[in-house]
Design a protein around this motif. Structure first.
Motif, PDB file in Angstrom:
ATOM      1  N   ASP A   1      -3.421   9.351 -18.639  1.00 33.45           N
ATOM      2  CA  ASP A   1      -3.319  10.011 -17.328  1.00 33.45           C
ATOM      3  C   ASP A   1      -1.889  10.033 -16.796  1.00 33.45           C
ATOM      4  N   PHE A   2      -1.054   9.110 -17.283  1.00 40.03           N
ATOM      5  CA  PHE A   2       0.300   8.968 -16.741  1.00 40.03           C
ATOM      6  C   PHE A   2       1.406   9.201 -17.772  1.00 40.03           C
ATOM      7  N   GLU A   3       1.064   9.268 -19.057  1.00 39.43           N
ATOM      8  CA  GLU A   3       2.072   9.395 -20.118  1.00 39.43           C
ATOM      9  C   GLU A   3       2.944  10.631 -19.963  1.00 39.43           C
ATOM     10  N   ILE A   4       2.358  11.728 -19.565  1.00 38.77           N
ATOM     11  CA  ILE A   4       3.080  12.999 -19.503  1.00 38.77           C
ATOM     12  C   ILE A   4       4.297  12.940 -18.589  1.00 38.77           C
ATOM     13  N   PHE A   5       4.277  12.065 -17.605  1.00 38.60           N
ATOM     14  CA  PHE A   5       5.375  11.994 -16.638  1.00 38.60           C
ATOM     15  C   PHE A   5       6.580  11.228 -17.166  1.00 38.60           C
ATOM     16  N   GLU A   6       6.398  10.449 -18.218  1.00 38.17           N
ATOM     17  CA  GLU A   6       7.480   9.696 -18.851  1.00 38.17           C
ATOM     18  C   GLU A   6       8.319   8.910 -17.849  1.00 38.17           C
ATOM     19  N   ALA A   7       7.649   8.294 -16.888  1.00 37.17           N
ATOM     20  CA  ALA A   7       8.365   7.594 -15.816  1.00 37.17           C
ATOM     21  C   ALA A   7       7.979   6.120 -15.693  1.00 37.17           C
ATOM     22  N   PHE A   8       6.961   5.685 -16.439  1.00 41.08           N
ATOM     23  CA  PHE A   8       6.428   4.340 -16.234  1.00 41.08           C
ATOM     24  C   PHE A   8       6.178   3.633 -17.557  1.00 41.08           C
ATOM     25  N   ASP A   9       6.268   2.299 -17.509  1.00 37.77           N
ATOM     26  CA  ASP A   9       5.742   1.484 -18.598  1.00 37.77           C
ATOM     27  C   ASP A   9       4.253   1.339 -18.303  1.00 37.77           C
ATOM     28  N   LEU A  10       3.421   1.731 -19.244  1.00 44.02           N
ATOM     29  CA  LEU A  10       1.977   1.728 -19.019  1.00 44.02           C
ATOM     30  C   LEU A  10       1.353   0.537 -19.742  1.00 44.02           C
ATOM     31  N   VAL A  11       0.655  -0.286 -18.982  1.00 50.55           N
ATOM     32  CA  VAL A  11       0.030  -1.488 -19.518  1.00 50.55           C
ATOM     33  C   VAL A  11      -1.471  -1.243 -19.596  1.00 50.55           C
TER      34      VAL A  11
ATOM     35  N   MET B   1       2.300  19.423 -11.342  1.00 54.08           N
ATOM     36  CA  MET B   1       1.076  20.164 -11.662  1.00 54.08           C
ATOM     37  C   MET B   1       1.425  21.509 -12.292  1.00 54.08           C
ATOM     38  N   SER B   2       2.406  22.163 -11.712  1.00 52.67           N
ATOM     39  CA  SER B   2       2.840  23.465 -12.221  1.00 52.67           C
ATOM     40  C   SER B   2       3.604  23.335 -13.539  1.00 52.67           C
ATOM     41  N   MET B   3       4.559  22.446 -13.573  1.00 55.17           N
ATOM     42  CA  MET B   3       5.429  22.264 -14.726  1.00 55.17           C
ATOM     43  C   MET B   3       4.643  21.876 -15.981  1.00 55.17           C
ATOM     44  N   TYR B   4       3.675  20.980 -15.832  1.00 56.14           N
ATOM     45  CA  TYR B   4       2.895  20.509 -16.975  1.00 56.14           C
ATOM     46  C   TYR B   4       1.577  21.268 -17.152  1.00 56.14           C
TER      47      TYR B   4
ATOM     48  N   ILE C   1       0.868  -1.176   0.000  1.00 57.49           N
ATOM     49  CA  ILE C   1       0.000   0.000   0.000  1.00 57.49           C
ATOM     50  C   ILE C   1       0.906   1.227   0.000  1.00 57.49           C
ATOM     51  N   ILE C   2       0.657   2.116  -0.953  1.00 55.70           N
ATOM     52  CA  ILE C   2       1.492   3.306  -1.124  1.00 55.70           C
ATOM     53  C   ILE C   2       0.787   4.514  -0.517  1.00 55.70           C
ATOM     54  N   TYR C   3       1.531   5.263   0.292  1.00 52.88           N
ATOM     55  CA  TYR C   3       1.021   6.477   0.919  1.00 52.88           C
ATOM     56  C   TYR C   3       1.854   7.661   0.437  1.00 52.88           C
ATOM     57  N   PRO C   4       1.267   8.845   0.409  1.00 50.60           N
ATOM     58  CA  PRO C   4       2.046  10.014   0.009  1.00 50.60           C
ATOM     59  C   PRO C   4       3.072  10.358   1.090  1.00 50.60           C
ATOM     60  N   SER C   5       4.112  10.984   0.659  1.00 49.93           N
ATOM     61  CA  SER C   5       5.134  11.474   1.591  1.00 49.93           C
ATOM     62  C   SER C   5       5.353  12.952   1.286  1.00 49.93           C
ATOM     63  N   GLU C   6       6.174  13.578   2.073  1.00 54.60           N
ATOM     64  CA  GLU C   6       6.493  14.979   1.810  1.00 54.60           C
ATOM     65  C   GLU C   6       7.137  15.122   0.427  1.00 54.60           C
ATOM     66  N   THR C   7       8.010  14.192   0.090  1.00 54.19           N
ATOM     67  CA  THR C   7       8.687  14.239  -1.214  1.00 54.19           C
ATOM     68  C   THR C   7       7.702  14.059  -2.360  1.00 54.19           C
ATOM     69  N   SER C   8       6.798  13.083  -2.242  1.00 54.51           N
ATOM     70  CA  SER C   8       5.838  12.870  -3.334  1.00 54.51           C
ATOM     71  C   SER C   8       4.856  14.039  -3.439  1.00 54.51           C
ATOM     72  N   LEU C   9       4.488  14.630  -2.311  1.00 49.66           N
ATOM     73  CA  LEU C   9       3.620  15.814  -2.351  1.00 49.66           C
ATOM     74  C   LEU C   9       4.302  16.952  -3.104  1.00 49.66           C
ATOM     75  N   LYS C  10       5.561  17.185  -2.777  1.00 47.85           N
ATOM     76  CA  LYS C  10       6.297  18.254  -3.466  1.00 47.85           C
ATOM     77  C   LYS C  10       6.436  17.952  -4.954  1.00 47.85           C
ATOM     78  N   ARG C  11       6.755  16.698  -5.292  1.00 48.17           N
ATOM     79  CA  ARG C  11       6.893  16.325  -6.695  1.00 48.17           C
ATOM     80  C   ARG C  11       5.567  16.530  -7.434  1.00 48.17           C
ATOM     81  N   SER C  12       4.465  16.121  -6.820  1.00 49.33           N
ATOM     82  CA  SER C  12       3.170  16.267  -7.490  1.00 49.33           C
ATOM     83  C   SER C  12       2.834  17.741  -7.707  1.00 49.33           C
ATOM     84  N   GLN C  13       3.179  18.572  -6.754  1.00 51.27           N
ATOM     85  CA  GLN C  13       2.921  20.005  -6.915  1.00 51.27           C
ATOM     86  C   GLN C  13       3.787  20.592  -8.029  1.00 51.27           C
TER      87      GLN C  13
END
Length: 143
Positions: A131-141, A97-100, A82-94
């Protein structure tokens, strides 16, 4: 590690879904790979419960008790993280959101992606790869 989008959990459960068979095939493939883990963002359980109990979406929705039971199935599995947000993931998501220049309809998926990236998820099962392509970080199935 493979992350799963809420759509996959819903499509796996709802046999009326046109994507049920594809979701089931991915589940069976994952289940046969004894050493692979699935990552589920904690809020996906809440979204799952909301959607699968909605009588306006489905002819035979689950009861809340059934939806909770299904969530416990996943929560209790040894090969589920189970994945929970962290301070780092919150900052990255913000930042993302701004960058893209993402809008309000992209908030949840951006937070999921940021938390998945921090948790070393490299692949996502999703019916909505856009929904996830823009991040270019994952193989999407897409199933």
């Amino acid at each position: 590690m493979t992350g799963v989008d809420t759509t996959w959990l819903i499509d796996l459960e709802i046999t009326d879904s046109p994507r049920h068979e594809g979701a089931l095939q991915l589940f069976e493939k994952w289940r046969s790979q004894k050493n692979s883990m699935l990552a589920i963002y904690y809020q996906s359980f809440l979204e799952f419960q909301h959607v699968v109990t909605d009588s306006k979406r489905f002819n035979s929705p689950l009861t809340m008790e059934q939806a909770l039971e299904r969530c416990w199935f996943w929560i209790d599995q040894e090969r589920i993280k189970i994945i929970y947000p962290s301070e780092t993931s919150l900052k990255r998501s913000q930042l993302w959101m701004s960058m893209y220049k993402l809008g309000r309809k992209r908030i949840q998926d951006t937070h999921i992606a940021a938390a998945f990236l921090e948790s070393c998820v490299t692949q996502i099962f999703t019916a909505n790869p856009a929904d996830f392509e823009i991040f270019e970080a994952f193989d999407l199935v897409n199933y």
